[in-house]
Design a protein around this motif. Structure first.
Motif, PDB file in Angstrom:
ATOM      1  N   MET A   1       0.804  -1.224   0.000  1.00  0.00           N
ATOM      2  CA  MET A   1       0.000   0.000   0.000  1.00  0.00           C
ATOM      3  C   MET A   1       0.835   1.271   0.000  1.00  0.00           C
ATOM      4  SD  MET A   1      -0.860  -0.077   4.075  1.00  0.00           S
ATOM      5  CE  MET A   1      -0.753   1.665   4.467  1.00  0.00           C
ATOM      6  N   HIS A   2       2.173   1.132   0.049  1.00  0.00           N
ATOM      7  CA  HIS A   2       2.994   2.295   0.405  1.00  0.00           C
ATOM      8  C   HIS A   2       3.333   3.244  -0.743  1.00  0.00           C
ATOM      9  CE1 HIS A   2       3.565   0.169   4.166  1.00  0.00           C
ATOM     10  NE2 HIS A   2       4.046  -0.873   3.508  1.00  0.00           N
ATOM     11  N   TRP A   3       3.400   2.725  -1.960  1.00  0.00           N
ATOM     12  CA  TRP A   3       3.996   3.525  -3.039  1.00  0.00           C
ATOM     13  C   TRP A   3       3.105   4.669  -3.459  1.00  0.00           C
ATOM     14  CZ3 TRP A   3       8.950   2.728  -4.615  1.00  0.00           C
ATOM     15  CH2 TRP A   3       9.581   1.611  -4.062  1.00  0.00           C
ATOM     16  N   THR A   4       3.753   5.768  -3.864  1.00  0.00           N
ATOM     17  CA  THR A   4       3.029   6.973  -4.281  1.00  0.00           C
ATOM     18  C   THR A   4       3.672   7.518  -5.548  1.00  0.00           C
ATOM     19  OG1 THR A   4       4.464   8.546  -3.160  1.00  0.00           O
ATOM     20  CG2 THR A   4       2.706   7.543  -1.844  1.00  0.00           C
ATOM     21  N   ASP A   5       3.084   8.572  -6.089  1.00  0.00           N
ATOM     22  CA  ASP A   5       3.674   9.222  -7.267  1.00  0.00           C
ATOM     23  C   ASP A   5       5.057   9.785  -6.967  1.00  0.00           C
ATOM     24  OD1 ASP A   5       1.444   8.667  -8.727  1.00  0.00           O
ATOM     25  OD2 ASP A   5       0.526  10.630  -8.454  1.00  0.00           O
ATOM     26  N   GLN A   6       5.343  10.039  -5.710  1.00  0.00           N
ATOM     27  CA  GLN A   6       6.656  10.590  -5.380  1.00  0.00           C
ATOM     28  C   GLN A   6       7.761   9.543  -5.473  1.00  0.00           C
ATOM     29  OE1 GLN A   6       6.713  12.824  -1.746  1.00  0.00           O
ATOM     30  NE2 GLN A   6       5.144  14.235  -2.458  1.00  0.00           N
TER      31      GLN A   6
END
Ligand code: SF4
Length: 880
Positions: A648-653
């Motif tokens: 669940m951790h990944w983001t656009d950053q």
């Protein structure tokens, strides 16, 4: 030395800080000095780059007065024009209890709506609802010692080896001493499941069926505690009848849940024949469209057998966040008013009189998913988001972003810039973990102090202060005139005791008169803390449930298995990985934490991978009705056929894959409103990779490779590493100097070293700025071994020795240094390569021997299951 509390999970470990260095607090009763890999790295999250240090208004710097006056004026105008329900707060289990109290009082007591919800809605709302339905109040009846005094521990939907590591290690230590047996119920074979005596790899959504079957089995075997239930429980017979109807036999349960008949029987027998049973459960139970029923199915079995509130027995909800429990205490959920009171006329009147407020909310407010839908359709015209990142973490995250873009007023208070702060009209710089004072409550109802040990940077301020200042500017200053968190805590304690004749278990009456010095010195303690006497760490062993008749309620449940969803035949399960926290705003900045799982992946069973021609490590496209993303495939049989798993951790950053929650559906539990984050129908297809690469660079900006390429970023001690791949052939111009320099982020006058073998499609580049290595890029065809670039890592940002200059692009080192592989032990930075070498070359055949040689696994122990797996994998070569 400053004693404080870890800001990550609900174990609530004590931390002692001396000379700015955080360590485990040996005196804290949650952890006795232990910290997990995340807690051990707390000191490395304190660096300031990326911190928000000043308010901004419409993207320009503003003073606090300007920002707060603007918010207050807009709130007053919106409230006057559209009513109080047009304003909403979305807050966080990262809040301290005092932050929560101030926000809740402002929204429910003065703005006059109940539209305050917390990201804990995504974490444990189903446990709250289950507790209220069964016990009459949201109460965890046990304590951590119960895990150490149990003879059987059942873990349901809980990967506690990774998600609650220190508590898991307490359980493992107890097992060493007393031989505790462990049953793990989880569709995935997690690190926790690997150490269980029995792993039930249940079909997704099958828990309520399994536990209903257990109740029917116990009734059949006449193993219920009829005396206890006759006095303390209602609904027994109806519950048994419903269980028999839904799960008439172990064979039926086995067929419905995809388990082996003999395993179901073994589990039922273990429960039936063991008195001291603790059932731990967390997100695998809660994050479901039937989460509350799952919780009550578990509670039913404990109530029917009186296995509750006595040493070594009881149901035990593990909370995800450090202060999810504190939020539940103050009323941080939209369907609670305050201090474990609801919205009955008597309770509303009581809270109104206590707060002396003009207009207490008369009805429950919008729960998280509904709240953002209301933002999107214009019912909510101003939203204040604090200490959370819903642009990445909410289901249907893309729709949430669109809703925020349309909202007339978005206020975001955070310590770090996130994908949500990027959408805000007003950004407020919040004090962070090391800078805040207050209290948190862990999973066992233990209140601990969080204490500041350094000044907040720039103009950052605590969240409670922001809410109090806006309240003052809206005309309610007298009710928010606290001088500090101690005053808020006293008021919170007093409200819990106000007209509390024992009907509410949550009671801090004994702390109502605590002075500032005593609050500063407050040692960890469990609630309730009534003014006179204390019931002790366990509750309900002798009944006394906070219901009108004093009895717990068993629920008649009708569990059903979900049907497959046609065009989307796979079920997407989301969850945590070992060394990351939420959307990685802090842990994603620590090189050694990122080295454990450095790229986002989708785990597929080999059968499903074969069906879509996906291969391990190659790119796959994952698609749901709500969106699609490209990520890397990880193929193994830790998931069931038909299930896929993503963290669940990944983001656009951090990656072009972005947040997995873009794909996750917004289905919620009808009772708790908790989203079903573990059951989204998806389909997966292979992506034909044309090239791949690895880029080392000093700067962590998006590499801007366009829509036909994938990337993932991980921090290094001295820069950033990017994994790259693309599904359209690299255009010639990528090798053109201008493009290359942009990608490498080196100026036009920087020296560019080049190696190219166009026939094999291998290209290597290095950028040298004033004699120092500023960037390095290896490109190759699909499947190319690019690991040689790791030899450039230690040189990044440093002067390039002449010898290394010659060999750098050959991917070999003149020093003979071996590349470091994936990090297994983050506490002591021990890589997989070193552990394999120790097993293979030195014959180390146990975690203890590896620990003695390398220290790996000797701190938090989160990596012990992985070390065991490496020993198992190397066993034949050790023997030979
Ligand atoms: S187990 Fe780890 S993350 Fe959880 S509170 Fe303890 S140190 Fe922090």
């Amino acid at each position: 030395m400053t004693r404080t509390t870890c800001p990550y999970c609900g174990v609530g470990c004590g931390v002692s800080v001396a000379d700015g260095v955080p360590r485990g607090d040996a005196a804290h009763p949650a952890n006795f000095g232990k910290l997990c890999s995340k807690g051990t790295a707390l000191g490395e999250t304190l660096a300031l780059p990326g911190r928000l240090v000043a308010p901004t208004l419409h993207g320009r710097a503003a003073s606090w007065d300007e920002a707060l006056d603007f918010i207050a004026a807009r709130f007053l105008r919106i409230r006057a024009d559209h009513g109080p329900d047009a304003i909403a707060f979305y807050v966080s289990g990262q809040f301290l209890t005092e932050d929560y109290y101030a926000a809740n009082k402002l929204m429910k007591g003065f703005i006059g709506a109940a539209n305050i919800d917390t990201n804990s809605r995504l974490c444990m709302a189903s446990s709250v609802a289950g507790h209220v339905r069964a016990f009459g109040e949201d109460v965890v009846p046990g304590c951590y010692e119960d895990l150490e005094e149990a003879d059987l521990v059942i873990q349901v939907g809980s990967n506690m080896a990774w998600c609650h590591p220190v508590l898991y290690q307490r359980l493992m230590a107890a097992r060493e001493k007393r031989g505790t047996r462990i049953v793990n119920i989880d569709p995935r074979r997690t690190a926790t499941a690997e150490t269980a005596d029995l792993h039930l790899a249940i079909a997704s959504g099958g828990d309520a069926m399994l536990w209903s079957g257990l109740l029917a089995f116990l009734a059949e075997q006449d193993l219920l505690d009829r005396d206890w239930t006759a006095t303390h429980v209602s609904g027994l017979e109806e519950s048994i009848a419903a269980a028999r109807a839904a799960a008439p036999s172990a064979a039926f349960v086995a067929a419905a849940t995809g388990l082996r008949h003999q395993d179901v029987i073994r589990f039922y027998e273990m429960f039936a024949r063991t008195e001291r049973v603790v059932t731990l459960y967390s997100q695998g139970v809660n994050q479901s469209a039937a989460g509350t029923d799952k919780v009550n199915a578990i509670l039913n079995c404990h109530l029917a057998t009186a296995r509750i509130g006595r040493p070594g027995m009881g149901p035990f909800s593990l909370t995800g966040q450090p202060n999810a429990m504190g939020g539940r205490e103050v009323g941080g959920l939209a369907n609670q008013l305050a201090a474990h009171m609801g919205f009955s006329p008597v309770e509303i009147d009581r809270v109104r009189r206590f707060w002396r407020s003009p207009a207490v909310a008369a009805n429950p407010g919008l729960k998280a998913v509904d709240l953002f839908e209301a933002v999107g359709d214009g019912r909510v015209k101003a939203v204040w988001i604090a200490a959370t990142n819903p642009a990445d973490s909410m289901p249907r995250a893309a729709a949430v972003r669109e809703a925020l873009k349309k909202c007339p007023l978005v206020i975001v208070a955070d310590a770090w810039s996130t994908d949500t702060t990027a959408l805000a009209h007003v950004v407020l710089p919040a004090a962070g973990w090391a800078e805040k004072d207050g209290t948190v409550t862990n999973s066992e109802r233990r209140i601990s102090r969080q204490r500041a040990f350094r000044a907040a940077p720039g103009q950052a301020r605590p969240d409670w202060w922001m809410f109090a200042e806006v309240a003052r500017r809206m005309g309610w200053g007298d009710a928010f005139a606290w001088r500090g968190p101690a005053g808020i805590f006293r008021e919170h304690a007093a409200l819990s005791a106000f007209e509390n004749d024992g009907a509410r278990v949550f009671d801090l009456g004994g702390l109502t008169d605590i002075d500032d010095a005593a609050y500063d010195a407050l040692a960890p303690l469990q609630w309730p803390v009534p003014r006179h006497g204390s019931p002790g760490p366990r509750l309900f062993g002798r009944g006394g449930f906070p219901t009108p008749d004093g009895r717990a309620r068993m629920l008649a449940l009708s569990p059903r298995m979900a049907a497959s969803a046609g065009d989307f035949p796979l079920t997407l399960n989301t969850g945590r990985t070992r060394d990351q926290w939420h959307t990685m705003t802090r842990t994603g900045r620590v090189a050694r934490l990122m080295a454990h799982a450095g790229v986002p992946t989708l785990t597929l069973h080999p059968q499903d991978a074969a069906a879509c021609a996906a291969t391990h490590g190659a790119l796959v496209r994952v698609e749901s009705r709500h969106g699609a993303l490209v990520t890397r495939a990880a193929i193994d049989d830790s998931v069931r056929p038909g299930d896929v798993f993503a963290t669940m951790h990944w983001t656009d950053q951090f990656s072009s894959s972005g947040p997995i929650d873009r794909l996750v559906h917004a289905l919620t539990d009808p009772v708790s409103g908790q989203p079903d984050l573990k059951g989204t129908p998806v389909r997966v297809s292979a992506v034909a990779e044309c090239w791949r690469g690895t880029l080392l660079r000093l700067d962590g900006d998006d590499p801007a490779l366009g829509p036909s390429a994938w990337w993932a970023k991980a921090p290094l001690e001295n820069g950033f590493s990017f994994e790259l791949a693309g599904w359209i052939a690299l255009a010639e111009e990528i090798h053109a100097e201008g493009k290359l320099r942009k990608l490498l982020q080196i100026p036009a006058d920087a020296e560019l070293l080049t190696y190219s073998d166009p026939r094999k499609a291998i290209f290597r580049y290095a950028g040298i700025v004033r004699g120092r290595l500023a960037a390095c890029l290896f490109l190759g065809p699909p499947g190319a071994d690019l690991t040689g670039i790791v030899l450039a890592r230690p040189l990044l940002g440093r002067e390039l020795p002449a010898a290394e200059r010659v060999t750098l692009l050959a991917g070999v080192s003149v020093t003979g240094a071996a590349p470091a592989g994936r990090m297994v032990c983050a506490c002591f930075s021990v890589s997989e390569d070193r552990i394999i070498a120790a097993i293979r070359d030195n014959g180390l055949d146990s975690p203890a021997r590896i620990g003695a040689a390398l220290k790996a696994g000797t701190n938090c122990g989160s990596c012990l299951p992985e070390i065991n797996r490496l020993i198992g994998a190397q066993a034949p070569s050790v023997v030979s």
